[in-house]
Write a protein that holds these residues in place. Sequence first.
Motif, mmCIF file in Angstrom:
data_model
loop_
_atom_site.group_PDB
_atom_site.id
_atom_site.type_symbol
_atom_site.label_atom_id
_atom_site.label_comp_id
_atom_site.label_asym_id
_atom_site.label_seq_id
_atom_site.Cartn_x
_atom_site.Cartn_y
_atom_site.Cartn_z
ATOM 1 N N ALA A 345 -87.348 -11.143 -45.532
ATOM 2 C CA ALA A 345 -87.760 -11.064 -46.746
ATOM 3 C C ALA A 345 -88.986 -9.811 -47.172
ATOM 4 O O ALA A 345 -88.935 -9.397 -48.322
ATOM 5 C CB ALA A 345 -88.006 -12.284 -47.388
ATOM 6 N N ASP A 346 -89.779 -9.591 -46.307
ATOM 7 C CA ASP A 346 -90.983 -8.851 -46.539
ATOM 8 C C ASP A 346 -90.720 -7.657 -46.209
ATOM 9 O O ASP A 346 -91.315 -6.664 -46.114
ATOM 10 C CB ASP A 346 -92.111 -9.371 -45.737
ATOM 11 C CG ASP A 346 -92.038 -9.266 -44.267
ATOM 12 O OD1 ASP A 346 -90.851 -9.200 -43.704
ATOM 13 O OD2 ASP A 346 -93.199 -9.382 -43.685
ATOM 14 N N GLN A 347 -89.444 -7.235 -45.842
ATOM 15 C CA GLN A 347 -88.896 -5.877 -45.314
ATOM 16 C C GLN A 347 -87.820 -5.178 -46.101
ATOM 17 O O GLN A 347 -87.480 -3.959 -45.914
ATOM 18 C CB GLN A 347 -88.495 -5.773 -44.001
ATOM 19 C CG GLN A 347 -89.332 -6.554 -42.905
ATOM 20 C CD GLN A 347 -88.461 -6.750 -41.445
ATOM 21 O OE1 GLN A 347 -87.866 -5.876 -40.948
ATOM 22 N NE2 GLN A 347 -88.714 -7.837 -40.658
ATOM 23 N N VAL A 348 -87.655 -5.660 -47.266
ATOM 24 C CA VAL A 348 -86.769 -4.969 -48.225
ATOM 25 C C VAL A 348 -87.257 -4.990 -49.670
ATOM 26 O O VAL A 348 -88.268 -5.232 -49.915
ATOM 27 C CB VAL A 348 -85.385 -5.834 -48.387
ATOM 28 C CG1 VAL A 348 -84.703 -6.114 -47.065
ATOM 29 C CG2 VAL A 348 -85.676 -7.112 -48.862
ATOM 30 N N ILE A 349 -86.561 -3.999 -50.561
ATOM 31 C CA ILE A 349 -86.885 -3.851 -51.665
ATOM 32 C C ILE A 349 -86.965 -4.948 -52.769
ATOM 33 O O ILE A 349 -86.076 -5.591 -52.790
ATOM 34 C CB ILE A 349 -85.967 -2.871 -52.380
ATOM 35 C CG1 ILE A 349 -86.319 -1.246 -51.774
ATOM 36 C CG2 ILE A 349 -86.477 -2.402 -53.929
ATOM 37 C CD1 ILE A 349 -85.465 -0.082 -52.343
ATOM 38 N N ASP A 350 -88.246 -4.949 -53.299
ATOM 39 C CA ASP A 350 -88.482 -5.972 -54.559
ATOM 40 C C ASP A 350 -87.821 -5.448 -55.655
ATOM 41 O O ASP A 350 -88.096 -4.237 -56.348
ATOM 42 C CB ASP A 350 -89.999 -6.000 -54.719
ATOM 43 C CG ASP A 350 -90.103 -7.113 -55.745
ATOM 44 O OD1 ASP A 350 -89.488 -7.554 -56.388
ATOM 45 O OD2 ASP A 350 -91.614 -7.119 -55.977
ATOM 46 N N LYS A 351 -86.788 -6.223 -55.994
ATOM 47 C CA LYS A 351 -86.062 -5.715 -57.229
ATOM 48 C C LYS A 351 -86.828 -5.695 -58.524
ATOM 49 O O LYS A 351 -86.656 -4.781 -59.342
ATOM 50 C CB LYS A 351 -84.830 -6.927 -57.506
ATOM 51 C CG LYS A 351 -83.635 -6.602 -56.409
ATOM 52 C CD LYS A 351 -82.452 -7.404 -56.923
ATOM 53 C CE LYS A 351 -81.231 -7.221 -56.038
ATOM 54 N NZ LYS A 351 -80.131 -7.908 -56.562
ATOM 55 N N ASN A 352 -88.123 -6.473 -58.581
ATOM 56 C CA ASN A 352 -88.752 -6.308 -59.762
ATOM 57 C C ASN A 352 -89.721 -4.860 -59.640
ATOM 58 O O ASN A 352 -89.813 -4.653 -60.755
ATOM 59 C CB ASN A 352 -89.862 -7.558 -59.470
ATOM 60 C CG ASN A 352 -89.112 -8.997 -59.772
ATOM 61 O OD1 ASN A 352 -88.188 -9.179 -60.486
ATOM 62 N ND2 ASN A 352 -89.655 -9.797 -58.978
ATOM 63 N N SER A 353 -89.879 -4.438 -58.551
ATOM 64 C CA SER A 353 -90.390 -3.397 -58.634
ATOM 65 C C SER A 353 -89.805 -1.996 -59.093
ATOM 66 O O SER A 353 -90.220 -0.961 -59.263
ATOM 67 C CB SER A 353 -90.961 -2.933 -57.038
ATOM 68 O OG SER A 353 -89.922 -2.506 -56.308
ATOM 69 N N VAL A 354 -88.376 -2.241 -59.212
ATOM 70 C CA VAL A 354 -87.477 -1.204 -59.779
ATOM 71 C C VAL A 354 -86.802 -1.520 -60.890
ATOM 72 O O VAL A 354 -85.891 -1.014 -61.332
ATOM 73 C CB VAL A 354 -86.535 -0.616 -58.763
ATOM 74 C CG1 VAL A 354 -87.303 -0.283 -57.533
ATOM 75 C CG2 VAL A 354 -85.444 -1.921 -58.111
ATOM 76 N N ALA A 355 -87.467 -2.649 -61.613
ATOM 77 C CA ALA A 355 -87.234 -3.295 -62.988
ATOM 78 C C ALA A 355 -86.946 -2.015 -63.836
ATOM 79 O O ALA A 355 -85.870 -2.566 -64.785
ATOM 80 C CB ALA A 355 -87.684 -4.276 -63.455
ATOM 81 N N ASN A 356 -87.368 -0.821 -64.055
ATOM 82 C CA ASN A 356 -87.569 -0.071 -65.084
ATOM 83 C C ASN A 356 -86.560 1.152 -64.685
ATOM 84 O O ASN A 356 -86.479 1.878 -65.538
ATOM 85 C CB ASN A 356 -88.895 0.512 -65.234
ATOM 86 C CG ASN A 356 -89.895 -0.405 -65.909
ATOM 87 O OD1 ASN A 356 -89.568 -1.507 -66.648
ATOM 88 N ND2 ASN A 356 -91.323 -0.359 -65.460
ATOM 89 N N SER A 357 -86.104 1.101 -63.647
ATOM 90 C CA SER A 357 -84.732 1.930 -63.350
ATOM 91 C C SER A 357 -83.877 1.608 -64.361
ATOM 92 O O SER A 357 -83.377 0.705 -64.911
ATOM 93 C CB SER A 357 -84.575 2.035 -61.890
ATOM 94 O OG SER A 357 -83.990 0.870 -61.520
ATOM 95 N N VAL A 358 -82.963 2.703 -64.696
ATOM 96 C CA VAL A 358 -81.677 2.641 -65.249
ATOM 97 C C VAL A 358 -80.742 2.438 -64.255
ATOM 98 O O VAL A 358 -80.398 3.215 -63.340
ATOM 99 C CB VAL A 358 -81.577 4.383 -65.987
ATOM 100 C CG1 VAL A 358 -80.159 4.086 -66.665
ATOM 101 C CG2 VAL A 358 -82.711 4.448 -66.923
#
Length: 387
Positions: A345-358
């Motif tokens: 769980a601590d090795q993958v992208i946090d979806k919240n961190s890319v929430a502003n992406s299109v």
Amino acid sequence: MKKFRTAKFLALSLSLVMVLAAAGCGGNNGGSSTTPPPASGGSSTPAPAPAGDGALDLNTLTVDQLIEGAKAEGQVVSVGMPDEWADWGSLWNSMTTNYGLSHNDTDMSSSEELQMFATEGKNGTKDMGDVGYAFVGQAVSEDLVQGYKTSYWDAVPDWAKGEDGKWMVAYTGVTTFLVNTDQVSKVPTSWQDIRDGDYKVALGPLSGGNAQGAFIASTYAFGGDMTNIQPGIDFWTEMANAGRINTLDITQANFESGEIAVGVVWSFQGIPYSKNISQYNMTAVVPSDGALQNGYASVINKYAPHPHAAALTREVMFSDEGQTYLALAGAIPTRQDFQIAAEYADQVIDKNSVANSVVITDSAAYSTACETAKTRWEEEIAPLLIQ
């Protein structure tokens, strides 16, 4: 193009803080199994391979039949799916270990993949490929692919799959700057930083999905969108006139050689490249002002010489095992019921961190935007480039 083991890996930027917030759990594997589920019903004898007219209907076969047929075929041949891209290497190793399949890949761009399918026709030598989302319409309209829906069909969102499974998006990635920090003192965190600085930037040829995605992302950064790419044209025209476009392809080898200091890649390239490159310190950053979240689609050649092996590979790709490989490579799995194991769980992208992406969910609109970008680049920007 998609081209290029663990070494020096600087922290990926705060934009790539590792944690995945995936909804729900379960699915055909019960949320914990790492191999595709056996399908019930039907004979254990695989259907015959197509006689050259693409008649084999993979969707009528059970997973057990696919496995038996794949073992009889003994191999799977791909295009545009090299080991380092989204860590396909782990998938290929799994197909060899679990099913005895040998594998060979020829690396090429999305357009080249489909051109090969078309050129070889009924004499096809390749089984499957992985093409940019903008190319799925072409794959279907030119009748180059056959369908396989996988056991996980219902867990894949509608935008990520084509009719009868003629294409399926197993993962998305987010626009990422990959930066050699031994060569660049100030890491750019936005497209505006690029514009204001003196960075020379590589994005690859505009015939490929990576460069097209990078171009559209920059368009959003400067106020445009898929229906108005002029801001992107203006930005890259400025870059070309200033001699700040690096015309090399964004392969791992070109980063390793030090010939690219700043490149625009997908996260599923940036993270593996960062891990694999040992001679330089690398960091990957999601731009704060213009990032796309876009997928690549699995396509099976209509005239695949090993159709059972191709379909089984897609089955594993969407299993918990396959989705885990993709997540650990910096991709965002598309299966809505998939949940990463706690140990990762601590090795993958946090979806919240890319929430502003299109998030690109309209393949037709995206394809049109990319084709327009490609044409205008060739007409207006390419002549300005210093070779």
